[in-house]
Motif scaffolding. Structure first.
Motif, PDB file in Angstrom:
ATOM      1  N   SER A  50       0.850  -1.275  -0.027  1.00  0.00           N
ATOM      2  CA  SER A  50       0.121   0.008  -0.217  1.00  0.00           C
ATOM      3  C   SER A  50       1.046   0.741  -0.003  1.00  0.00           C
ATOM      4  N   GLY A  51       1.882   0.819   0.614  1.00  0.00           N
ATOM      5  CA  GLY A  51       2.886   2.018   0.829  1.00  0.00           C
ATOM      6  C   GLY A  51       3.560   2.304  -0.738  1.00  0.00           C
ATOM      7  N   LEU A  52       4.266   1.222  -1.027  1.00  0.00           N
ATOM      8  CA  LEU A  52       4.277   1.565  -2.423  1.00  0.00           C
ATOM      9  C   LEU A  52       3.754   2.068  -3.487  1.00  0.00           C
ATOM     10  N   ALA A  53       2.581   1.898  -3.694  1.00  0.00           N
ATOM     11  CA  ALA A  53       1.484   1.933  -4.811  1.00  0.00           C
ATOM     12  C   ALA A  53       1.209   3.794  -4.533  1.00  0.00           C
ATOM     13  N   ALA A  54       1.420   4.786  -3.214  1.00  0.00           N
ATOM     14  CA  ALA A  54       1.762   5.653  -3.760  1.00  0.00           C
ATOM     15  C   ALA A  54       2.409   6.339  -4.394  1.00  0.00           C
ATOM     16  N   ASP A  55       4.017   5.975  -4.816  1.00  0.00           N
ATOM     17  CA  ASP A  55       4.583   6.220  -6.236  1.00  0.00           C
ATOM     18  C   ASP A  55       4.307   5.388  -7.068  1.00  0.00           C
ATOM     19  N   LEU A  56       4.198   6.539  -7.860  1.00  0.00           N
ATOM     20  CA  LEU A  56       3.674   6.316  -9.469  1.00  0.00           C
ATOM     21  C   LEU A  56       4.396   5.350 -10.288  1.00  0.00           C
ATOM     22  N   ASP A  57       6.116   5.613  -9.541  1.00  0.00           N
ATOM     23  CA  ASP A  57       7.395   4.573 -10.236  1.00  0.00           C
ATOM     24  C   ASP A  57       6.983   3.028  -9.698  1.00  0.00           C
ATOM     25  N   ASN A  58       6.547   2.934  -8.571  1.00  0.00           N
ATOM     26  CA  ASN A  58       6.220   1.212  -7.817  1.00  0.00           C
ATOM     27  C   ASN A  58       5.400   0.966  -7.828  1.00  0.00           C
ATOM     28  N   LYS A  59       4.463   1.380  -8.947  1.00  0.00           N
ATOM     29  CA  LYS A  59       2.828   0.607  -8.695  1.00  0.00           C
ATOM     30  C   LYS A  59       2.589  -0.675  -9.545  1.00  0.00           C
ATOM     31  N   THR A  60       3.480  -1.539 -10.540  1.00  0.00           N
ATOM     32  CA  THR A  60       4.072  -2.952 -10.723  1.00  0.00           C
ATOM     33  C   THR A  60       4.509  -3.147  -9.413  1.00  0.00           C
ATOM     34  N   LEU A  61       5.261  -3.446  -8.952  1.00  0.00           N
ATOM     35  CA  LEU A  61       6.176  -3.751  -7.472  1.00  0.00           C
ATOM     36  C   LEU A  61       5.046  -3.915  -6.413  1.00  0.00           C
ATOM     37  N   ALA A  62       4.314  -3.025  -6.197  1.00  0.00           N
ATOM     38  CA  ALA A  62       3.351  -3.110  -5.535  1.00  0.00           C
ATOM     39  C   ALA A  62       2.178  -3.608  -5.408  1.00  0.00           C
ATOM     40  N   ALA A  63       1.602  -4.234  -6.835  1.00  0.00           N
ATOM     41  CA  ALA A  63       0.942  -5.380  -6.913  1.00  0.00           C
ATOM     42  C   ALA A  63       1.270  -5.831  -7.343  1.00  0.00           C
ATOM     43  N   LEU A  64       1.977  -6.723  -7.310  1.00  0.00           N
ATOM     44  CA  LEU A  64       2.773  -7.841  -6.933  1.00  0.00           C
ATOM     45  C   LEU A  64       2.851  -8.645  -5.720  1.00  0.00           C
ATOM     46  N   MET A  65       3.316  -7.353  -5.015  1.00  0.00           N
ATOM     47  CA  MET A  65       3.729  -7.776  -3.286  1.00  0.00           C
ATOM     48  C   MET A  65       2.588  -7.846  -2.783  1.00  0.00           C
ATOM     49  N   ASP A  66       1.666  -7.403  -3.341  1.00  0.00           N
ATOM     50  CA  ASP A  66       0.408  -7.744  -2.272  1.00  0.00           C
ATOM     51  C   ASP A  66      -0.355  -9.139  -2.177  1.00  0.00           C
ATOM     52  N   PRO A  67      -0.504 -10.010  -1.177  1.00  0.00           N
ATOM     53  CA  PRO A  67      -0.293 -11.016  -0.667  1.00  0.00           C
ATOM     54  C   PRO A  67      -2.123 -11.295  -1.089  1.00  0.00           C
ATOM     55  N   ILE A  68      -2.870  -9.666  -0.884  1.00  0.00           N
ATOM     56  CA  ILE A  68      -3.969 -10.376  -0.773  1.00  0.00           C
ATOM     57  C   ILE A  68      -4.765 -10.190  -2.365  1.00  0.00           C
ATOM     58  N   GLY A  69      -4.428  -8.871  -3.307  1.00  0.00           N
ATOM     59  CA  GLY A  69      -4.024  -8.762  -4.958  1.00  0.00           C
ATOM     60  C   GLY A  69      -5.163  -7.578  -4.953  1.00  0.00           C
ATOM     61  N   THR A  70      -5.309  -6.818  -3.519  1.00  0.00           N
ATOM     62  CA  THR A  70      -6.423  -5.883  -3.569  1.00  0.00           C
ATOM     63  C   THR A  70      -5.907  -4.235  -4.537  1.00  0.00           C
ATOM     64  N   GLN A  71      -4.269  -4.525  -4.471  1.00  0.00           N
ATOM     65  CA  GLN A  71      -3.280  -3.545  -5.014  1.00  0.00           C
ATOM     66  C   GLN A  71      -3.544  -3.911  -6.606  1.00  0.00           C
ATOM     67  N   ALA A  72      -3.466  -5.056  -6.900  1.00  0.00           N
ATOM     68  CA  ALA A  72      -3.696  -5.525  -8.067  1.00  0.00           C
ATOM     69  C   ALA A  72      -4.546  -4.918  -8.873  1.00  0.00           C
ATOM     70  N   PHE A  73      -5.443  -5.157  -8.376  1.00  0.00           N
ATOM     71  CA  PHE A  73      -7.236  -4.284  -8.779  1.00  0.00           C
ATOM     72  C   PHE A  73      -6.887  -2.946  -8.283  1.00  0.00           C
ATOM     73  N   ASP A  74      -6.964  -2.800  -7.792  1.00  0.00           N
ATOM     74  CA  ASP A  74      -7.208  -1.222  -7.377  1.00  0.00           C
ATOM     75  C   ASP A  74      -6.125  -0.441  -8.651  1.00  0.00           C
ATOM     76  N   GLU A  75      -5.066  -0.267  -9.234  1.00  0.00           N
ATOM     77  CA  GLU A  75      -4.348  -0.584 -10.091  1.00  0.00           C
ATOM     78  C   GLU A  75      -4.480  -0.471 -11.723  1.00  0.00           C
ATOM     79  N   ILE A  76      -5.503  -2.330 -11.890  1.00  0.00           N
ATOM     80  CA  ILE A  76      -5.794  -1.577 -13.089  1.00  0.00           C
ATOM     81  C   ILE A  76      -7.434  -0.912 -12.952  1.00  0.00           C
ATOM     82  N   THR A  77      -7.422  -1.209 -12.076  1.00  0.00           N
ATOM     83  CA  THR A  77      -9.604  -0.014 -12.260  1.00  0.00           C
ATOM     84  C   THR A  77      -9.532   1.040 -11.626  1.00  0.00           C
ATOM     85  N   SER A  78      -8.009   2.137 -11.751  1.00  0.00           N
ATOM     86  CA  SER A  78      -7.745   3.400 -11.055  1.00  0.00           C
ATOM     87  C   SER A  78      -8.503   3.630 -12.201  1.00  0.00           C
ATOM     88  N   TYR A  79      -8.547   4.206 -13.347  1.00  0.00           N
ATOM     89  CA  TYR A  79      -8.678   5.386 -14.733  1.00  0.00           C
ATOM     90  C   TYR A  79      -9.779   4.633 -14.762  1.00  0.00           C
TER      91      TYR A  79
END
Length: 416
Positions: A50-79
């Motif tokens: 969640s902390g890494l997701a606040a940085d635009l350069d770390n969106k993909t890394l944050a999406a893969l690190m999340d064991p629950i998968g919500t960061q990946a879902f938020d990244e795809i549906t953010s726009y």
């Protein structure tokens, strides 16, 4: 498909991943305590993602690190537009699918390790210990019987001897009770802090604080000094999760230690006030919170040092950590111990402590019960500024803490 897709993407994989991790840790260590560490690790990964997701350069890394998968879902549906969110199904591909594949593979790997390492034999040390007979010196005086005849026996055998043992004097004075309380508190405290899993949680908490400190020292990407009051505010909030976990789990471990060892009835039969056992556990759990606040203080000073800021303001650390935040955690210690005394099951006790915490912090404010007189341990808050310190916030804070401390004393009486 609106129900099937999230079930296949999140519910089943998350149950499998968490189940594989917890089952493996409990199986290999033959204890439930390692699972507490597993919970902490999963929460750390989620929080770091969640902390890494606040940085635009770390969106993909944050999406893969999340064991629950919500960061990946938020990244795809953010726009997505509001219309797309209302009409489109959950995406079954991209980062979401990659995240699920990675963590499902990790779960399978964990189970393979469990299958490979598991043994049906009882846990024991592989090292052979040499038996060394020990002699015990009994306190007392040897009584010589006049005219006694040495008994017949084989050569070299000594005759049986009689000893006079010292008389035992029971002491129920206040001084002796205080000594017993201190000794029991010391035993309870050391049984926790010497545990390798407790040390693992503390180390994980410090690592988490260092990782989250990357967000410290900037406001909307504008660099600012890591002053003490901003450090204590960030670290106090971030470390609160670990404080809560330690209180919930180790309150149950303390209360149920004698019960699980089948020693509780022996303790009840001892010529010692039963209130001493509860008081020692409460004081030990409170002392652990003091230790955790020291960990936060040391971590904060190290973070400031690494960022090149040396005006530590240790007095402000003491006021915030030991004067403001510590009182709340002490109140929560009382509540957690009371629940485990009242509930006749350790894991049900864990559930009720978490449930009460959610009710006081989330449910009550959402149903209109926001007043601090209704929410256990709550207060108006303390806010610090360089101009006037804590100012007028100190007096109402002290009154509410006095109010809730009195209520906690009633809970202690009920627990005894």
């Amino acid at each position: 498909m609106g129900y099937i897709t999230p079930t296949l993407l999140f519910i089943i994989p998350n149950v499998f991943i968490s189940g594989a991790i917890f089952f493996t840790m409990a199986t290999l260590w033959r204890s439930m305590v390692p699972n507490y560490v597993g919970c902490v690790v999963l929460l750390i990964l989620y929080a770091v993602a969640s902390g890494l997701a606040a940085d635009l350069d770390n969106k993909t890394l944050a999406a893969l690190m999340d064991p629950i998968g919500t960061q990946a879902f938020d990244e795809i549906t953010s726009y997505w537009t509001a219309s797309e969110k209302n009409t489109s199904l959950m995406p079954f591909g991209g980062l979401v699918l990659l995240n699920r594949v990675v963590w499902m593979a990790f779960g399978f790997l964990i189970l393979v390790v469990c299958f490979w390492r598991f043994k049906f034999s009882h846990v024991a040390s592989d090292r052979k210990r040499k038996y060394i007979p020990q002699t015990v010196d009994l306190p007392g005086e040897l009584i010589e019987t006049p005219g006694a005849v040495e008994p017949q026996g084989s050569a070299g055998e000594k005759p049986a001897q009689r000893f006079s043992f010292p008389k035992v004097t029971l002491d129920f004075s206040a001084k002796q009770t205080g000594k017993q309380l201190l000794q029991l508190t010391r035993i309870e405290f050391l049984s926790v802090v010497k545990n390798v899993f407790f040390l693992s949680i503390v180390f994980a908490g410090m690592l988490f604080l260092f990782l989250m400190s990357t967000q410290l020292g900037k406001i909307f990407d504008t660099p600012v000094f890591p002053v003490t009051y901003s450090v204590t505010d960030l670290l106090g909030r971030m470390f609160g999760l670990f404080m809560l976990i330690i209180i919930i789990f180790y309150a149950g471990e303390m209360i149920w230690r004698e019960r699980e060892a089948k020693m509780n009835q022996i303790n009840d039969a001892l010529p010692v006030n039963n209130g001493l056992f509860f008081a020692s556990k409460l004081l030990a759990l409170m002392a652990i919170q003091v230790l955790m606040m020291l960990v936060v203080l040391i971590t904060g000073v190290l973070i400031q040092t690494f960022k090149g800021y040396y005006n530590y303001e240790l007095d402000l650390y003491a006021k915030v950590l030991f004067g403001e935040k510590l009182i709340y955690w002490w109140l929560l210690c009382v509540l957690a111990l009371l629940v485990h005394v009242m509930v006749n099951n350790k894991y049900v006790g864990h559930f009720f402590v978490i449930l009460l915490f959610i009710i006081f912090t989330i449910v009550f404010p959402n149903i209109g019960l926001r007043h601090n007189l209704f929410r256990y341990g709550s207060d108006p808050g303390m806010f610090y500024s360089d101009m006037n310190g804590f100012g007028h916030f100190v007096r109402p804070f002290c009154w509410f803490m006095l109010y809730w401390s009195g209520f906690a004393l009633l809970l202690v009486v009920k627990a005894n």
